[in-house]
Scaffold this active site. Sequence first.
Site, short mmCIF file in Angstrom:
data_model
loop_
_atom_site.label_atom_id
_atom_site.label_comp_id
_atom_site.label_asym_id
_atom_site.label_seq_id
_atom_site.Cartn_x
_atom_site.Cartn_y
_atom_site.Cartn_z
N ASP A 34 46.94 31.77 34.09
CA ASP A 34 46.24 30.62 34.66
C ASP A 34 44.73 30.65 34.49
OD1 ASP A 34 48.36 29.93 37.52
OD2 ASP A 34 48.69 29.94 35.37
N ASP A 38 42.51 27.74 33.21
CA ASP A 38 41.45 27.16 34.04
C ASP A 38 40.13 27.12 33.28
OD1 ASP A 38 43.12 26.71 36.11
OD2 ASP A 38 42.55 28.49 37.27
N LEU A 84 44.53 19.49 42.86
CA LEU A 84 43.40 19.78 43.75
C LEU A 84 42.24 20.29 42.92
CD1 LEU A 84 45.25 21.77 46.56
CD2 LEU A 84 44.17 19.53 46.81
N GLU A 115 45.31 25.96 54.86
CA GLU A 115 46.68 26.38 54.54
C GLU A 115 46.65 27.40 53.41
OE1 GLU A 115 48.69 22.79 53.35
OE2 GLU A 115 48.02 21.72 55.14
N LYS A 117 47.51 28.70 49.82
CA LYS A 117 47.89 27.99 48.60
C LYS A 117 49.01 28.79 47.92
CE LYS A 117 46.00 25.80 44.47
NZ LYS A 117 47.10 26.18 43.60
N ASP A 119 51.81 30.01 45.44
CA ASP A 119 51.81 30.03 43.98
C ASP A 119 53.23 29.77 43.47
OD1 ASP A 119 50.76 30.18 41.53
OD2 ASP A 119 50.41 32.34 41.52
N GLU A 174 55.92 23.08 48.09
CA GLU A 174 55.85 24.04 46.98
C GLU A 174 57.11 24.89 46.99
OE1 GLU A 174 53.14 23.76 45.17
OE2 GLU A 174 52.76 25.68 44.15
N TYR A 262 54.03 20.78 52.58
CA TYR A 262 52.62 20.69 52.98
C TYR A 262 52.08 19.27 53.04
CZ TYR A 262 52.23 20.85 47.86
OH TYR A 262 52.39 20.61 46.52
N LYS A 327 41.83 20.96 53.98
CA LYS A 327 42.07 19.51 53.94
C LYS A 327 41.38 18.88 55.15
CE LYS A 327 46.61 20.29 51.89
NZ LYS A 327 48.06 20.35 52.10
N LYS A 351 40.14 29.36 45.49
CA LYS A 351 41.00 30.34 44.82
C LYS A 351 40.51 31.78 45.02
CE LYS A 351 43.61 29.10 41.62
NZ LYS A 351 43.85 28.16 40.54
N CYS A 445 54.32 67.92 23.81
CA CYS A 445 53.42 67.59 24.93
C CYS A 445 51.97 67.55 24.43
CB CYS A 445 53.58 68.65 26.01
SG CYS A 445 52.31 68.54 27.28
N CYS A 448 50.23 70.88 26.09
CA CYS A 448 50.59 72.29 25.82
C CYS A 448 51.48 72.44 24.58
CB CYS A 448 51.27 72.90 27.04
SG CYS A 448 52.95 72.30 27.29
N CYS A 463 57.69 66.89 29.62
CA CYS A 463 57.25 68.08 28.90
C CYS A 463 58.07 69.24 29.45
CB CYS A 463 55.77 68.31 29.16
SG CYS A 463 55.27 70.02 28.87
N CYS A 469 52.57 74.71 31.13
CA CYS A 469 51.75 73.56 30.75
C CYS A 469 50.57 73.42 31.71
CB CYS A 469 52.60 72.29 30.77
SG CYS A 469 51.66 70.81 30.41
S1 IVH Z 1 48.12 19.82 48.71
C1 IVH Z 1 46.69 15.98 46.53
N1 IVH Z 1 48.68 22.13 49.82
O1 IVH Z 1 48.55 23.51 44.44
C2 IVH Z 1 47.07 17.40 46.32
N2 IVH Z 1 48.94 21.94 47.46
O2 IVH Z 1 46.35 22.91 42.61
C3 IVH Z 1 48.24 17.79 47.12
N3 IVH Z 1 49.78 23.96 46.40
O3 IVH Z 1 49.97 20.67 43.02
C4 IVH Z 1 48.45 19.23 47.11
N4 IVH Z 1 49.96 25.17 48.22
O4 IVH Z 1 51.50 22.59 43.74
C5 IVH Z 1 48.62 21.44 48.67
N5 IVH Z 1 49.17 24.08 50.95
C6 IVH Z 1 49.11 23.40 49.81
C7 IVH Z 1 49.47 23.96 48.59
C8 IVH Z 1 49.37 23.20 47.43
C9 IVH Z 1 50.13 25.15 46.92
C10 IVH Z 1 49.83 23.61 44.97
C11 IVH Z 1 50.51 22.31 44.67
C12 IVH Z 1 49.45 21.48 44.01
C13 IVH Z 1 48.53 22.53 43.45
C14 IVH Z 1 47.16 21.98 43.25
#
Ligand code: IVH
Length: 709
Positions: A34, A38, A84, A115, A117, A119, A174, A262, A327, A351, A445, A448, A463, A469
Site C-alpha cells: 500500500d 499511496d 478517505l 474509530e 481504521k 485493514d 469493513e 462503521y 469523523k 495512518k 557450517c 566451523c 550444524c 562449533c
Molecule cells: S469511513 C466516506 N471508517 O478505509 C468514507 N472507513 O481509506 C467512509 N475503513 O473505504 C469510510 N475502517 O474501507 C471508515 N472506521 C472506519 C474504517 C474505514 C476502515 C476503510 C474503508 C474505506 C477506507 C478509506
Amino acid sequence: MADKTTIEQIKNLRQAINEHNYRYYALDEPSIPDVEFDKLMRKLQELESLHPELITPDSPTQRVGTAPVKAFAEIRHEVPMLSLDNAFTEEEVLAFQQRISERLHSYDDIVFTCEPKLDGLAVSLLYREGLLISAATRGDGTVGEDITSNIRTLRDVPLQLRGNFPALLEVRGEVYMSKAGFAHLNDEARQHRPLSKLTAESQKQGALERRTGATQLLTSAVEFRKRSNEKIFVNPRNAAAGSLRQLDPRMTAQRPLSIYCYGIGQVSDDHIFQKHSEILQCLREWGCRVNELTEQKTTIAGCLDYYHAMQEKRESLPYEIDGVVYKVDDLALQRRLGFVSRAPRFALAHKFPAQEQVTVLLDVEFQVGRTGALTPVARLQPVFVGGATVSNATLHNMDEIQRKDIRIGDTVIVRRAGDVIPEVVAPLLDRRGEDTRAIELPEVCPVCQSTVYRSPDEARARCMGGLYCPAQRKEAIRHFAHRRAMDIEGLGDRIVEQLVNLGKVHTIADIYHLNLNQLTEMDRMGIKSAQNLLDAIAKSKTTTFARLIYGLGIRDVGETTAKSLANHYRDLSQLMEADKENLQTISDIGPIVAQSIHTFFSQKHNREVIERLLKAGIHWPQTERKAVLPLQGQTYVLTGTLTAFSRDQAKAVLEGLGATVSGSVSKNTHAVIAGEAAGSKLDKALALGVPVLDEKEFVRLTSDMRNQA
Ligand code: IVH
C-alpha cells in the site's frame, strides 16, 4: 502551463495506478504494498493540483478502485462509496482541523468520533424491512460486485435486523480477517497433506466450522486437497479480499472472516439521526457489529491522544489496523462540510507508519544458533520501516524461501511490526531482473565447517559441530549468562565473543574458572571491570533450580518448562535420571520435549559440564516444597490485557498457587484467562473446548484458592 515532461509523468502515473488498481481489486493479486501505491497516488495528486487543467474525469484521483470482474453481477451504489483522505503527520491532522474550522467559521465545539481504521475491505449491506437483500464490494465507488451469497456466510452479518429499524437501510462496514485466522489459513495452505491425513484434518476443521456457525457447509476431502494447493496470502487484508471474492460461497464460508460496521449509505428516513455516534449506537442495537474501541473526542489534541493509544494497542489487537479515522460527529456539520472529489471533508484517516516497505535483497548469510540451527538472514539495502531502519531480516528457513520463491537480487517486501524481528514477506516477481540467483543451503557450517544436516522432518538445517562449533558455544554461553537464566551481569556479547575466540572458555563451566589475569588480557577490560565480572560470576553461583535448568540450554526447554521441571523433581540427579515416560507425567511436557530432555542428559559431555558446574559451587537454597498447592499440576494460559494485573503479576499469582503458566494453549491446558483484546490463544481455547475465564472469574478463582491454601 505544464511542460511535456509533466504531461508524460502524469500519463505514466495514471497508467501505473490503473494497473495496480486492476491487480488489487480485480485480480486480488497486488504487486506492490500500500505504501508504494499511496506514494504514486500522492505524486499524481500533487501534479494535478499544480496543473488542474490536466485533470480528466478518468484520472484515478477522480474515482476509487476499478471495474468489477465479470464473474460477479454488478450492484450500483445509490450513495457512492467514497474513500478517505489520509494524514501521515500531526501537521496534516492539524491542517484538517483548520480546514474544518475555517469552513464552519468556528474553532470550538466540534466533537469527533474516533474509530480504528480496520485493514480489510469495504462492503455495503442492503436491508429491506430488516432483511439482508444484497451485499456489494466497493468496486469503483459507483458500481460494485454482488457478493451477497458470500457475505451471508459471515456469522457476524445479521441476516435480519433486530428492533426498530428503518424500512430501507444500507449498512457500510469493513470485512477483515483476524491475525489468528490468517495465520491458520496460511498454515493450512502450507501443508501439502497426503490424503490419509484428511480425516483428522476434516475433524479439526469441523470444530472450527461449528464455531463459525457454518456446520452446514462441511468440507469434502476433495475440497481440502484443492484448499491445500491454494496460494499463500501475504497479509490478512489480501486474504480477506481473496476470500470474499471466491466464486463459490462454500469456500468463503471456510475462511475466518468478520465485519465491523462503521456507517450507513441509503436510509429511508434519514431524519432519525443527528449524529454519527447515534448511527453507530443504532447499528449496534439493530444487531450490527460495531468496533468497541470507538471514542468521542472534543478536541483535536484528544484525537491525537486516541491515535497514540491505538498505536500502543495495535500489536495486541486480534485484527490489523492501519490507522485511525476521525469523523465530525454532528451530521448537520458533516452536510455543511461536504465532499472534495473522492473524499469527505468531515473525515480523515490518520495512518500509522507503514509496517511494510520495499527494498532489495543484497545477499543471504546463515547464522548458527545455540542448538546449531542455521537461520538464513537477509542482508538488505537499508530501508525505513515500522519506525526503524532495517538492514537485516529473517528468512526463517529454506522451506519458507522456497515457498515464497525468493532469490538474491530480488526486490522484496519487508515487514517490521512492533518488537517482532523484521521478516522478508515476499518478492515482487514482476520486478525480478535477469541477474538474480538462488539461495542455497551451505553444505558445511559457515562458522566451523562441520557438516550441515537437515533431517527430513525438520524445517531447519543444523550444524553437526555441537560444542566444537564456536558459534554454538558462544550462543550457549550467552544464554547461560542471560538475565533470566544465571543472570551474570557484565558477561555480554562482546566479552563472550572474545572469551571463546581466545580459547579461554570452551563450555559454560569454564566461566567459573576464569581469573583476573585472564580477564585483564582482553580488549577494553580494566582491573575494575574484570573484578566486577568476577564478582558477578561468583554471585551467580547461588541461584534457583529452575534458572539452572533453563540456563543449560536444553532444546525445547524454555523458562516455563524449566520451572515445571524444578517444581516436579527433588534434585538435579533425579531429573537427570528421569526417563521419557516419567517426564511426560508433567502436564506441559509432551513426547518431543521429553525426548529433548532425555537426549540432553544422556550425553556424556553434558553430564561432565554439569558435574564441573556443581564442583565450582553452583547451588540453590532448597525451598520447602509445599505438600500440595491448590493449583498444583494445572496449566493456565494468559491472553489479552487484564485491567487490574500486569501479565507478570497474574503469572506470579498463579504460580504462587502451584499452577504452571504456559505460553501456548493445548488440550492439556486447564483454563485460559482471557483479558481485553484476547487473540489467537482465545480462539484456540474455544476450538479445543478449553475453559475460558474472564478477569472477574480469575480473581474469584485465585482468592478462593488462596483461602484454601
Ligand atoms: S469511513 C466516506 N471508517 O478505509 C468514507 N472507513 O481509506 C467512509 N475503513 O473505504 C469510510 N475502517 O474501507 C471508515 N472506521 C472506519 C474504517 C474505514 C476502515 C476503510 C474503508 C474505506 C477506507 C478509506
